[in-house]
Scaffold this active site. Structure first.
Site, PDB file in Angstrom:
ATOM      1  CB  THR A 169      -0.908  -0.190   1.103  1.00 25.28           C
ATOM      2  OG1 THR A 169      -1.774  -1.000   1.016  1.00 25.28           O
ATOM      3  CG2 THR A 169      -1.804   1.197   1.202  1.00 25.28           C
ATOM      4  N   GLY A 170       0.623   2.241  -0.892  1.00 25.53           N
ATOM      5  CA  GLY A 170       1.134   3.649  -0.714  1.00 25.53           C
ATOM      6  C   GLY A 170       1.570   3.856  -2.210  1.00 25.53           C
TER       7      GLY A 170
ATOM      8  CB  THR B 242       6.616   3.298  -3.507  1.00 24.15           C
ATOM      9  OG1 THR B 242       7.185   4.550  -2.967  1.00 24.15           O
ATOM     10  CG2 THR B 242       7.796   2.643  -4.531  1.00 24.15           C
TER      11      THR B 242
ATOM     12  CG  ASP C 264       4.182  -2.374   1.280  1.00 22.39           C
ATOM     13  OD1 ASP C 264       3.936  -1.271   0.422  1.00 22.39           O
ATOM     14  OD2 ASP C 264       3.584  -2.693   2.153  1.00 22.39           O
ATOM     15  N   GLY C 265       6.367  -0.608  -0.223  1.00 24.76           N
ATOM     16  CA  GLY C 265       7.264   0.585  -0.034  1.00 24.76           C
ATOM     17  C   GLY C 265       7.804   0.621   1.542  1.00 24.76           C
TER      18      GLY C 265
ATOM     19  N   GLY D  15       3.910   2.387   7.542  1.00 29.95           N
ATOM     20  CA  GLY D  15       2.431   2.423   8.102  1.00 29.95           C
ATOM     21  C   GLY D  15       2.440   4.132   8.110  1.00 29.95           C
TER      22      GLY D  15
ATOM     23  N   GLY E 213       1.008   5.319   5.573  1.00 25.56           N
ATOM     24  CA  GLY E 213      -0.305   5.213   4.875  1.00 25.56           C
ATOM     25  C   GLY E 213      -1.277   4.615   5.681  1.00 25.56           C
TER      26      GLY E 213
ATOM     27  CD  GLU F 218       1.542  -1.456   4.483  1.00 25.38           C
ATOM     28  OE1 GLU F 218       1.472  -0.523   3.677  1.00 25.38           O
ATOM     29  OE2 GLU F 218       2.267  -1.307   5.783  1.00 25.38           O
TER      30      GLU F 218
ATOM     31  CE  LYS G 238      10.123   8.015   1.279  1.00 24.98           C
ATOM     32  NZ  LYS G 238       8.866   7.159   0.977  1.00 24.98           N
TER      33      LYS G 238
END
Length: 280
Positions: free
Chosen positions: A68-69, A71, A125-126, A139, A141, A147, A165
Site C-alpha cells: 500500500t502507498g 510507491t 511494498d514501499g 505504516g 499510509g 501489511e 528513505k
C-alpha cells in the site's frame, strides 16, 4: 526510451552503508519519459522501482502480496499490465488495504485472502525509512497491520524505495506509527510513549485521514480495521529497534507497530543515478 537501455549503461550507487549489489537489467522493458541527464521526479523514481520489482521477482503461477502507498501503486500497476498482455499468467494476489484492493480490481488482478492462501511467494511494498540492516519503518499510509500480516507470510519480501528513505538509524526521519484499539486510547498512548525503548519520543494521536500522518482533520483517524493510530516522533535514532518492537507489541491495547525488523529480502533503491539493489 526503454528502461533496460536507459539504465543498463548507468553506474549505480547509494549510501556506502547500504553496499548495493550490481544492477541487472530485466529482460522486460517499459517506457519512461526521462533521461539520466535530467532531474528525475519522485514519481519517476517510484515508477522505476515499482516496475523493476515485478519484472525481477514475480513469475507466473505465484501468490503475490500487494503493498500500500504511492510507491507500491506502481508495482500493482505493473502487475496489471503484465497480466493483461499475457506476460504473466495464473497469478493471484493479496492486497494489504482497501485502496490497494480497489486498484487491483480495476486492473482485473485476481484476488484472494490469507484465509485461503497463507503462504505467499513474494510480497512487494514501499517503506518510510530503511536502515543499513534493512530494518524498516512502515505504516505512514495507515495500513501497517495488514501489511505486516501479509508480508510476514511471504517467502520473499521486496522493499521498493527512493534514496530519500535511506537512513543511518530509524526514528528521526519519519514518525513510527502504532495501531491501537479505540478503548481507553489516551491511556495506551501514554503507556507506549513512556516505554524505556522509545524514551524521549513524542506520542501523537493521528487525526483526519488515516492514510497520512498529517493533522488534516478534526476527527480521530480510523484504520481499515476500525482502530486508531499514534505516531511516535523522535529527535534521535532508536538505540535498539528490535527491543522497541518487542516492548511496543507487548503493550496491552497495541494491535501492531510499524517496525519491520528482520523481514526484508531485498531493497530496490532508485536515485538520480539509477537503480541499486541491496540484499539481506
Amino acid at each position: 526510451m526503454k528502461f533496460s537501455a536507459l539504465f543498463a549503461a548507468a553506474s549505480f550507487s547509494t549510501a556506502a552503508a547500504f553496499a548495493p549489489t550490481a544492477f541487472k537489467p530485466s529482460t522486460r522493458s517499459f517506457s519512461i519519459d526521462t533521461t539520466l541527464n535530467m532531474a528525475l521526479s519522485q514519481d519517476e523514481l517510484k515508477k522505476m522501482v515499482g516496475y523493476k520489482s515485478v519484472d525481477d521477482y514475480v513469475k507466473s503461477g505465484m501468490v503475490v502480496g500487494l503493498g500500500t502507498g504511492s510507491t507500491a501503486f506502481f508495482a500493482v500497476e505493473r502487475l496489471g499490465q503484465l497480466l493483461k498482455d499475457g506476460t504473466l499468467k495464473d497469478i493471484v494476489a493479496i492486497p494489504t488495504s482497501v485502496r490497494t484492493k480497489e486498484q487491483a480490481e480495476e486492473l482485473e488482478i485476481p484476488l484472494v485472502t490469507l484465509d485461503t492462501h497463507s503462504k505467499l511467494d513474494v510480497a512487494i511494498d514501499g517503506a518510510d525509512e530503511v536502515d543499513p540492516d534493512l530494518n524498516l519503518v512502515k505504516g505512514g499510509g495507515g495500513a501497517l497491520l495488514r501489511e505486516k500480516m501479509v508480508e510476514v507470510c511471504a517467502e520473499k519480501f521486496i522493499v521498493i524505495v527512493d534514496e530519500s528513505k535511506l537512513c543511518d538509524g530509524l526514528g528521526p526521519g519519519f514518525p513510527l506509527p502504532v495501531e491501537i484499539v479505540p478503548f481507553c486510547h489516551e491511556h495506551t498512548l501514554r503507556t507506549v510513549g513512556n516505554l524505556p525503548s522509545v524514551a524521549g519520543c513524542k506520542a501523537v494521536l493521528r487525526m483526519g485521514s488515516s492514510s497520512n500522518n498529517q493533522n488534516d482533520g478534526d476527527e480521530i483517524a480510523i484504520t481499515d480495521n476500525g482502530n486508531y493510530i499514534i505516531d511516535l516522533h523522535f529527535d534521535k535514532p532508536l538505540k535498539d529497534a528490535a527491543k522497541a518492537a518487542e516492548e511496543i507489541k507487548a503493550t496491552v491495547g497495541v494491535v501492531e507497530h510499524g517496525l519491520f525488523c528482520g523481514m526484508t529480502t531485498a531493497v530496490i533503491i532508485a536515485g538520480a543515478d539509477g537503480i541499486s539493489v541491496k540484499e539481506a
